[in-house]
Design a protein around this motif. Sequence first.
Motif, short mmCIF file in Angstrom:
data_model
loop_
_atom_site.label_atom_id
_atom_site.label_comp_id
_atom_site.label_asym_id
_atom_site.label_seq_id
_atom_site.Cartn_x
_atom_site.Cartn_y
_atom_site.Cartn_z
N THR A 48 9.17 92.12 94.38
CA THR A 48 10.02 91.96 95.56
C THR A 48 11.49 92.17 95.22
OG1 THR A 48 10.39 90.52 97.47
CG2 THR A 48 10.40 89.47 95.29
N ASP A 49 12.25 92.47 96.25
CA ASP A 49 13.71 92.53 96.16
C ASP A 49 14.25 91.52 97.14
OD1 ASP A 49 16.32 93.32 95.60
OD2 ASP A 49 16.31 94.87 97.15
N PRO A 50 14.45 90.28 96.71
CA PRO A 50 14.87 89.24 97.65
C PRO A 50 16.22 89.57 98.28
CG PRO A 50 14.20 88.29 95.54
CD PRO A 50 14.32 89.76 95.35
N PRO A 51 16.40 89.27 99.55
CA PRO A 51 17.71 89.49 100.18
C PRO A 51 18.74 88.55 99.58
CG PRO A 51 16.26 88.27 101.65
CD PRO A 51 15.42 88.68 100.48
N TRP A 108 29.68 93.86 89.23
CA TRP A 108 28.41 93.15 89.43
C TRP A 108 27.26 94.08 89.12
CZ3 TRP A 108 24.53 93.96 93.29
CH2 TRP A 108 24.81 95.00 94.18
N GLY A 109 26.11 93.53 89.02
CA GLY A 109 24.91 94.32 88.76
C GLY A 109 23.70 93.57 89.27
N ARG A 110 22.58 94.25 89.26
CA ARG A 110 21.34 93.55 89.61
C ARG A 110 20.38 93.71 88.44
NH1 ARG A 110 18.96 97.23 94.63
NH2 ARG A 110 18.89 99.23 93.53
N ARG A 111 19.76 92.62 88.10
CA ARG A 111 18.86 92.58 86.95
C ARG A 111 17.42 92.59 87.42
NH1 ARG A 111 20.91 91.57 82.02
NH2 ARG A 111 23.18 91.35 81.97
N LEU A 112 16.65 93.54 86.91
CA LEU A 112 15.22 93.56 87.19
C LEU A 112 14.55 92.62 86.21
CD1 LEU A 112 12.96 94.70 88.89
CD2 LEU A 112 12.67 96.52 87.20
N ILE A 113 14.11 91.49 86.72
CA ILE A 113 13.49 90.45 85.90
C ILE A 113 11.97 90.58 85.99
CG2 ILE A 113 13.37 87.98 85.45
CD1 ILE A 113 16.19 89.14 85.22
N ALA A 127 5.32 82.06 92.27
CA ALA A 127 4.57 83.02 91.45
C ALA A 127 3.61 82.31 90.52
CB ALA A 127 5.54 83.90 90.67
N ARG A 128 4.06 81.22 89.91
CA ARG A 128 3.17 80.47 89.01
C ARG A 128 1.94 79.97 89.76
NH1 ARG A 128 5.02 74.92 86.14
NH2 ARG A 128 5.00 74.29 88.33
N TYR A 129 2.12 79.60 91.01
CA TYR A 129 1.01 79.11 91.84
C TYR A 129 0.09 80.25 92.28
CZ TYR A 129 -1.28 77.28 96.07
OH TYR A 129 -2.19 76.92 97.04
N LEU A 130 0.65 81.40 92.68
CA LEU A 130 -0.14 82.46 93.29
C LEU A 130 -0.69 83.48 92.30
CD1 LEU A 130 1.89 83.30 96.54
CD2 LEU A 130 -0.26 82.02 96.34
N LEU A 131 -0.07 83.61 91.13
CA LEU A 131 -0.50 84.64 90.19
C LEU A 131 -1.74 84.22 89.41
CD1 LEU A 131 2.86 85.86 88.61
CD2 LEU A 131 1.38 87.14 90.17
N ARG A 132 -2.56 85.20 89.10
CA ARG A 132 -3.66 84.98 88.18
C ARG A 132 -3.09 84.88 86.76
NH1 ARG A 132 -7.32 89.81 90.85
NH2 ARG A 132 -8.02 88.62 92.70
N PRO A 133 -3.80 84.25 85.84
CA PRO A 133 -3.31 84.19 84.46
C PRO A 133 -3.01 85.59 83.92
CG PRO A 133 -5.15 82.69 84.74
CD PRO A 133 -5.06 83.47 86.02
N GLY A 134 -1.85 85.76 83.34
CA GLY A 134 -1.42 87.06 82.85
C GLY A 134 -0.71 87.91 83.89
N GLY A 135 -0.70 87.45 85.15
CA GLY A 135 -0.05 88.20 86.21
C GLY A 135 1.46 88.23 86.05
N ARG A 136 2.10 89.19 86.70
CA ARG A 136 3.54 89.40 86.54
C ARG A 136 4.30 89.17 87.84
NH1 ARG A 136 5.18 94.44 82.63
NH2 ARG A 136 4.26 93.64 80.70
N LEU A 137 5.49 88.60 87.71
CA LEU A 137 6.47 88.53 88.79
C LEU A 137 7.59 89.49 88.45
CD1 LEU A 137 7.97 87.33 91.26
CD2 LEU A 137 8.77 85.51 89.74
N VAL A 138 7.88 90.43 89.35
CA VAL A 138 8.92 91.43 89.15
C VAL A 138 9.88 91.36 90.34
CG1 VAL A 138 9.42 93.88 88.80
CG2 VAL A 138 7.28 92.91 87.94
N PHE A 139 11.15 91.06 90.08
CA PHE A 139 12.11 90.94 91.17
C PHE A 139 13.51 91.23 90.69
CE2 PHE A 139 12.21 86.91 89.05
CZ PHE A 139 13.48 86.38 89.24
N PHE A 140 14.36 91.61 91.64
CA PHE A 140 15.76 91.87 91.34
C PHE A 140 16.59 90.62 91.55
CE2 PHE A 140 15.51 96.60 91.41
CZ PHE A 140 16.29 96.82 90.29
N LEU A 141 17.54 90.42 90.63
CA LEU A 141 18.44 89.28 90.70
C LEU A 141 19.87 89.80 90.57
CD1 LEU A 141 18.55 86.10 90.70
CD2 LEU A 141 18.83 86.29 88.22
N PRO A 142 20.66 89.80 91.65
CA PRO A 142 22.05 90.23 91.55
C PRO A 142 22.88 89.18 90.82
CG PRO A 142 21.62 89.37 93.73
CD PRO A 142 20.30 89.40 93.02
N THR A 143 23.86 89.63 90.06
CA THR A 143 24.63 88.69 89.27
C THR A 143 26.03 89.26 89.01
OG1 THR A 143 24.62 87.36 87.23
CG2 THR A 143 23.86 89.63 87.06
#
Length: 463
Positions: free
Chosen positions: A297-300, A407-412, A360-376
């Motif tokens: 996701t790319d959170p607003p 500023w930049g956005r970090r893909l975490i 994400a910890r609740y919804l992901l299967r073990p080994g699953g990934r959370l990928v999101f942008f974080l502006p900073t």
Amino acid sequence: MPQTRYLIIFAQAHYDFRIPELLSVAELHGFSIGLPDQPEPTRPYMVVQLEHQDHAILLASRCILIKSVCEFYAQGSSYDELHAAVRSNKQEWIQHQADASFKFTVTGFKCSLPAQKQREIIESFSYMALAGKIDLKTPDIILSVFEEYDSRVANVEGKHEQPNRFKQVYFGRLLVEGTARSLAAKFDVKKRVYYGNTSMEAEISLLMANQTLASSGKLVYDPFMGTGSMAYTVAHFGAQMFGSDIDGRQMRGKEKQAGVFRAAAQYGVAARVVDLCTFDVTHNPWRCGDLFDAIVTDPPYGVRAGAKRLGRKKPPTEKHIASLSSQRVGALRPGDSAPYIPPTKPYELSNLASDLVLLARYLLRPGGRLVFFLPTVNEDYQAVDIRTMLCEGMEVVANSLQDFGSWGRRLITLRKTTNQSYDPPTFEAPSEDVDELDGETAHVPAHKDFREKYFQGFKPAAE
């Protein structure tokens, strides 16, 4: 199993994303990749080790940032050093001496090589004694020389009289051209039948899809779906996609068929978009966890569209409560076409990021990934900023910066490392009065209150 060296030629974009993409695609296909001891992702060439050339072909077919891959023969800081290495590695190229047709190419990174100089460089390899026919159109093999310069060099006759002027020179046989880069044109937002002012650019959405390890049989979720940019690339790689948003108008658009489904049909992946739902992620309908292989996701963050959650900025007065009750009753009357629209309040970015990790910890299967942008804010960023949002059972896989200057956005990219089941997060807002933790001043991450900092021009707020 012995490993073979390959030379990767990168596209000149998104330097910080190169190594995470290589490692993710290797993990997706189940092979290891040997990187240099001190990799320099900003350089255009990288020598890696792989067990089989099929692995190099897989990287070129999936990595968005790879232009081509060569079978590596030698490198040097001068041509004398390069030729000595080529001669000592004769066993790697002697197989092409017999009858394979061939051609040479000479390329300079940050320089233009005159034709005469290219011919001189090519002729300097005459000791290889290649017996095949020269074929400039359809050769059996293409042997390539790559000169790398630190800064741009003009096309000046005689510059090769200074042999150490370039930083490094590489030599190898072209194995495969990168085919994934053409996907950026396919998913170009300007050619899309449905998009909005927050739609993610195609190349970045493809990089995000690779970080999710999207492939056939996987289920991926976007909790801030918007116009669906991530859905199309994830689905292109074979995964099933589910999306939600607090504002369903972003997903639907104004036509009868939802805009996200129309764009998905344009790319031939409509069957892989499972469904779209409208709800606040902090009041979600998920009643069990371990559902998804990835969340992307790319959170607003409030520059073009602010994050919202259900609730009021201030507690309602008795007058508001009375008005609210009448609106609800009125909305239930026959023929009433004005349904009740619940109020929303801003969702501060640092709170959103921490809540997203818990979700994400609740919804992901073990080994699953959370990928999101974080502006900073680049000047204020510290590595601890990412640790402030982590929780037990989640670890950092990659942290790549797309730099916009101040500023930049970090893909975490985070991974769920536990098989343990957790309760769904409560999404309770932290107390604004807590300034200290265990007797120490609580760390304030550079992404906190990002919207306010952005519109202040990243200047300290006036006291």
